[in-house]
Design a protein around this motif. Structure first.
Motif, PDB file in Angstrom:
ATOM      1  N   GLU A 154       0.864  -1.181   0.000  1.00 17.68           N
ATOM      2  CA  GLU A 154       0.000   0.000   0.000  1.00 17.68           C
ATOM      3  C   GLU A 154       0.899   1.229   0.000  1.00 17.68           C
ATOM      4  OE1 GLU A 154      -2.792   0.036   3.163  1.00 17.68           O
ATOM      5  OE2 GLU A 154      -3.805  -1.815   2.549  1.00 17.68           O
ATOM      6  N   ALA A 155       0.684   2.118  -0.957  1.00 18.27           N
ATOM      7  CA  ALA A 155       1.553   3.284  -1.091  1.00 18.27           C
ATOM      8  C   ALA A 155       0.735   4.571  -1.083  1.00 18.27           C
ATOM      9  CB  ALA A 155       2.374   3.201  -2.372  1.00 18.27           C
ATOM     10  N   SER A 156       1.287   5.596  -0.469  1.00  8.73           N
ATOM     11  CA  SER A 156       0.689   6.933  -0.504  1.00  8.73           C
ATOM     12  C   SER A 156       1.755   7.912  -0.993  1.00  8.73           C
ATOM     13  CB  SER A 156       0.173   7.338   0.881  1.00  8.73           C
ATOM     14  OG  SER A 156       1.212   7.355   1.835  1.00  8.73           O
ATOM     15  N   TYR A 157       1.294   8.991  -1.627  1.00 11.11           N
ATOM     16  CA  TYR A 157       2.229   9.903  -2.280  1.00 11.11           C
ATOM     17  C   TYR A 157       1.901  11.360  -1.945  1.00 11.11           C
ATOM     18  CZ  TYR A 157       3.043   5.732  -5.122  1.00 11.11           C
ATOM     19  OH  TYR A 157       3.315   4.463  -5.541  1.00 11.11           O
ATOM     20  N   ARG A 158       2.927  12.171  -2.033  1.00  6.61           N
ATOM     21  CA  ARG A 158       2.721  13.617  -1.966  1.00  6.61           C
ATOM     22  C   ARG A 158       3.911  14.288  -2.633  1.00  6.61           C
ATOM     23  NH1 ARG A 158       4.841  17.025   2.228  1.00  6.61           N
ATOM     24  NH2 ARG A 158       6.453  15.964   3.457  1.00  6.61           N
ATOM     25  N   ASP A 159       3.670  15.455  -3.168  1.00  6.79           N
ATOM     26  CA  ASP A 159       4.731  16.247  -3.776  1.00  6.79           C
ATOM     27  C   ASP A 159       5.243  17.252  -2.763  1.00  6.79           C
ATOM     28  OD1 ASP A 159       4.606  15.028  -6.316  1.00  6.79           O
ATOM     29  OD2 ASP A 159       2.843  16.232  -6.841  1.00  6.79           O
ATOM     30  N   THR A 160       6.539  17.446  -2.773  1.00  2.52           N
ATOM     31  CA  THR A 160       7.145  18.362  -1.822  1.00  2.52           C
ATOM     32  C   THR A 160       8.283  19.101  -2.508  1.00  2.52           C
ATOM     33  OG1 THR A 160       8.143  18.517   0.395  1.00  2.52           O
ATOM     34  CG2 THR A 160       8.769  16.617  -0.957  1.00  2.52           C
ATOM     35  N   THR A 161       8.848  20.051  -1.810  1.00  6.74           N
ATOM     36  CA  THR A 161       9.939  20.874  -2.341  1.00  6.74           C
ATOM     37  C   THR A 161      11.068  20.919  -1.331  1.00  6.74           C
ATOM     38  OG1 THR A 161       8.299  22.243  -3.491  1.00  6.74           O
ATOM     39  CG2 THR A 161      10.532  23.123  -3.294  1.00  6.74           C
ATOM     40  N   THR A 162      12.296  20.749  -1.811  1.00  9.18           N
ATOM     41  CA  THR A 162      13.444  20.804  -0.918  1.00  9.18           C
ATOM     42  C   THR A 162      13.731  22.255  -0.536  1.00  9.18           C
ATOM     43  OG1 THR A 162      15.090  21.058  -2.683  1.00  9.18           O
ATOM     44  CG2 THR A 162      14.399  18.814  -2.122  1.00  9.18           C
ATOM     45  N   SER A 163      14.661  22.415   0.400  1.00  3.12           N
ATOM     46  CA  SER A 163      15.023  23.756   0.846  1.00  3.12           C
ATOM     47  C   SER A 163      15.659  24.581  -0.269  1.00  3.12           C
ATOM     48  CB  SER A 163      15.990  23.667   2.032  1.00  3.12           C
ATOM     49  OG  SER A 163      17.163  22.947   1.660  1.00  3.12           O
ATOM     50  N   GLY A 209      14.532  24.398  -3.363  1.00  5.85           N
ATOM     51  CA  GLY A 209      13.517  24.639  -4.381  1.00  5.85           C
ATOM     52  C   GLY A 209      13.312  23.522  -5.379  1.00  5.85           C
ATOM     53  N   SER A 210      13.995  22.364  -5.180  1.00 11.31           N
ATOM     54  CA  SER A 210      13.824  21.246  -6.116  1.00 11.31           C
ATOM     55  C   SER A 210      12.504  20.522  -5.843  1.00 11.31           C
ATOM     56  CB  SER A 210      14.991  20.258  -5.970  1.00 11.31           C
ATOM     57  OG  SER A 210      16.223  20.892  -6.256  1.00 11.31           O
ATOM     58  N   LYS A 211      11.802  20.172  -6.923  1.00 13.67           N
ATOM     59  CA  LYS A 211      10.553  19.444  -6.798  1.00 13.67           C
ATOM     60  C   LYS A 211      10.846  17.956  -6.552  1.00 13.67           C
ATOM     61  CE  LYS A 211       7.875  22.981  -7.715  1.00 13.67           C
ATOM     62  NZ  LYS A 211       6.934  23.547  -6.719  1.00 13.67           N
ATOM     63  N   MET A 212      10.207  17.376  -5.543  1.00 20.38           N
ATOM     64  CA  MET A 212      10.424  15.981  -5.198  1.00 20.38           C
ATOM     65  C   MET A 212       9.090  15.250  -5.051  1.00 20.38           C
ATOM     66  SD  MET A 212      13.762  15.758  -4.987  1.00 20.38           S
ATOM     67  CE  MET A 212      14.164  14.294  -4.045  1.00 20.38           C
ATOM     68  N   HIS A 213       9.134  13.961  -5.314  1.00 18.37           N
ATOM     69  CA  HIS A 213       7.966  13.092  -5.160  1.00 18.37           C
ATOM     70  C   HIS A 213       8.241  12.178  -3.967  1.00 18.37           C
ATOM     71  CE1 HIS A 213       4.207  11.542  -6.567  1.00 18.37           C
ATOM     72  NE2 HIS A 213       4.666  10.330  -6.841  1.00 18.37           N
ATOM     73  N   ALA A 225      10.545   7.391   1.070  1.00 21.33           N
ATOM     74  CA  ALA A 225      11.622   7.829   0.190  1.00 21.33           C
ATOM     75  C   ALA A 225      11.178   9.014  -0.644  1.00 21.33           C
ATOM     76  CB  ALA A 225      12.078   6.690  -0.714  1.00 21.33           C
ATOM     77  N   LEU A 226      12.166   9.810  -1.030  1.00 20.02           N
ATOM     78  CA  LEU A 226      11.971  10.949  -1.929  1.00 20.02           C
ATOM     79  C   LEU A 226      12.726  10.691  -3.227  1.00 20.02           C
ATOM     80  CD1 LEU A 226      12.562  13.926   0.537  1.00 20.02           C
ATOM     81  CD2 LEU A 226      10.404  13.432  -0.624  1.00 20.02           C
ATOM     82  N   ASP A 227      12.165  11.168  -4.330  1.00 14.02           N
ATOM     83  CA  ASP A 227      12.863  11.067  -5.600  1.00 14.02           C
ATOM     84  C   ASP A 227      12.358  12.164  -6.524  1.00 14.02           C
ATOM     85  OD1 ASP A 227      14.769   9.230  -7.187  1.00 14.02           O
ATOM     86  OD2 ASP A 227      13.099   9.529  -8.575  1.00 14.02           O
ATOM     87  N   SER A 228      13.252  12.639  -7.387  1.00 13.83           N
ATOM     88  CA  SER A 228      12.872  13.716  -8.304  1.00 13.83           C
ATOM     89  C   SER A 228      12.247  13.178  -9.588  1.00 13.83           C
ATOM     90  CB  SER A 228      14.110  14.557  -8.655  1.00 13.83           C
ATOM     91  OG  SER A 228      15.111  13.735  -9.246  1.00 13.83           O
ATOM     92  N   ALA A 229      12.292  11.841  -9.779  1.00  4.20           N
ATOM     93  CA  ALA A 229      11.740  11.252 -11.003  1.00  4.20           C
ATOM     94  C   ALA A 229      10.687  10.213 -10.633  1.00  4.20           C
ATOM     95  CB  ALA A 229      12.871  10.656 -11.842  1.00  4.20           C
ATOM     96  N   ASP A 230      10.906   8.967 -11.062  1.00  2.00           N
ATOM     97  CA  ASP A 230       9.883   7.927 -10.873  1.00  2.00           C
ATOM     98  C   ASP A 230      10.368   6.766 -10.011  1.00  2.00           C
ATOM     99  OD1 ASP A 230      11.740   6.933 -12.602  1.00  2.00           O
ATOM    100  OD2 ASP A 230      10.329   6.189 -14.087  1.00  2.00           O
ATOM    101  N   LYS A 231      11.349   7.016  -9.146  1.00  2.00           N
ATOM    102  CA  LYS A 231      11.929   5.924  -8.363  1.00  2.00           C
ATOM    103  C   LYS A 231      11.506   5.949  -6.894  1.00  2.00           C
ATOM    104  CE  LYS A 231      14.488   4.497 -11.840  1.00  2.00           C
ATOM    105  NZ  LYS A 231      14.080   5.497 -12.833  1.00  2.00           N
ATOM    106  N   ALA A 232      10.592   6.829  -6.505  1.00  3.64           N
ATOM    107  CA  ALA A 232      10.243   6.945  -5.088  1.00  3.64           C
ATOM    108  C   ALA A 232       9.626   5.657  -4.550  1.00  3.64           C
ATOM    109  CB  ALA A 232       9.284   8.120  -4.873  1.00  3.64           C
TER     110      ALA A 232
END
Length: 260
Positions: free
Chosen positions: A110-119, A121-125, A151-158
């Motif tokens: 079971e997975a849940s997701y959210r988008d966030t931003t690093t300090s 300004g990089s967009k992370m998933h 985990a965080l990732d900037s592409a599709d590996k989260a």
């Protein structure tokens, strides 16, 4: 035959033949439900694990692993710390679980997701994965455990990263795997009846012992690194001086068939 005649025959315990041209009813057949025996037809091989219950096989894995040191270091963004990476943990558990006939399978995620931003300004998933695992023993019996990974990732590996973290958590927590690191807050005062620290010779003897497994040889290397004893010289099996580091690497290579 009339209904009245049929009832009379049934009451008298007689079975009447059906009229000509009418097929007889087929006798009732009890439905056969096969029983699946995981050990049916099993013929043991030369290198098969002992057929013990799963909880005992898992205990044997734990006894052989002993410890996994925090031998990897993260250094970035002004932060530095030691950790036990997923690859290190899996590489340690993999051969030992194989030896004792243990399979570790993810049976539900079971997975849940959210988008966030690093300090910066990089967009992370971000992914948080709850994984249900089935630990299957050599006889086919099993028990179920559940862990989470984040985990965080900037592409599709989260998602993949989160599941890998959940696997590391499973192996370390269900294996109660210590690091053998010293507690940084602990102080030590030697007492007269305290057991002395392990000597270089005792590590040498364990390395040379033919019963010492390859995974244990790796653990000895982590322990010696933490104790800063890798460079200590000992007399090896042919009477020559050799460092514990060189001795351990040589014996590990010999027992692994030349694979470093």
């Amino acid at each position: 035959m009339s209904t009245l005649t049929e009832r009379a025959a049934a009451a008298a315990g007689r079975v009447e033949s059906p009229p000509q041209g009418v097929p007889a009813a087929a006798p009732a057949v009890e439905e056969y439900v096969p029983t699946l025996d995981p050990m049916a037809g099993y013929e043991p091989g030369d290198d098969d694990p002992e057929m013990v219950p799963v909880h005992l096989a898992w205990l044997r894995v734990r006894k052989e692993i002993r410890a996994i040191a925090k031998g990897e270091q993260y250094n970035g963004g002004g932060t530095r710390f030691n950790f036990r990476g997923v690859d290190t943990v899996v590489n340690t558990f993999g051969p030992v679980t194989l030896k004792h006939g243990i399979n570790v399978l993810p049976i539900h995620v079971e997975a849940s997701y959210r988008d966030t931003t690093t300090s910066k300004g990089s967009k992370m998933h971000e992914c948080t994965a709850t994984v249900t695992w089935q630990i299957i023993g050599p006889k086919g019996d099993h028990f179920t455990l559940q862990t989470q990974g984040e985990a965080l990732d900037s592409a599709d590996k989260a998602t993949a990263k989160a599941q890998s973290v959940a696997l590391r958590v499973l192996l370390l927590t269900s294996g109660l795997t210590p690091t053998h690191d010293k507690d940084p807050d602990a102080s030590y005062v030697e007492r007269g009846n305290d057991a002395p620290a392990r000597s270089a010779e005792s590590y040498r003897d364990e390395i040379l012992d033919k019963k010492t497994s390859q995974s244990r040889l790796q653990q000895i290397g982590y322990e010696l690194s933490n104790l800063r004893m890798l460079g200590q010289n000992v007399v090896n099996e042919v009477g020559e001086q050799e460092t514990l580091d060189a001795l351990g690497r040589r014996i590990y290579t010999e027992r692994s068939g030349g694979a470093a």
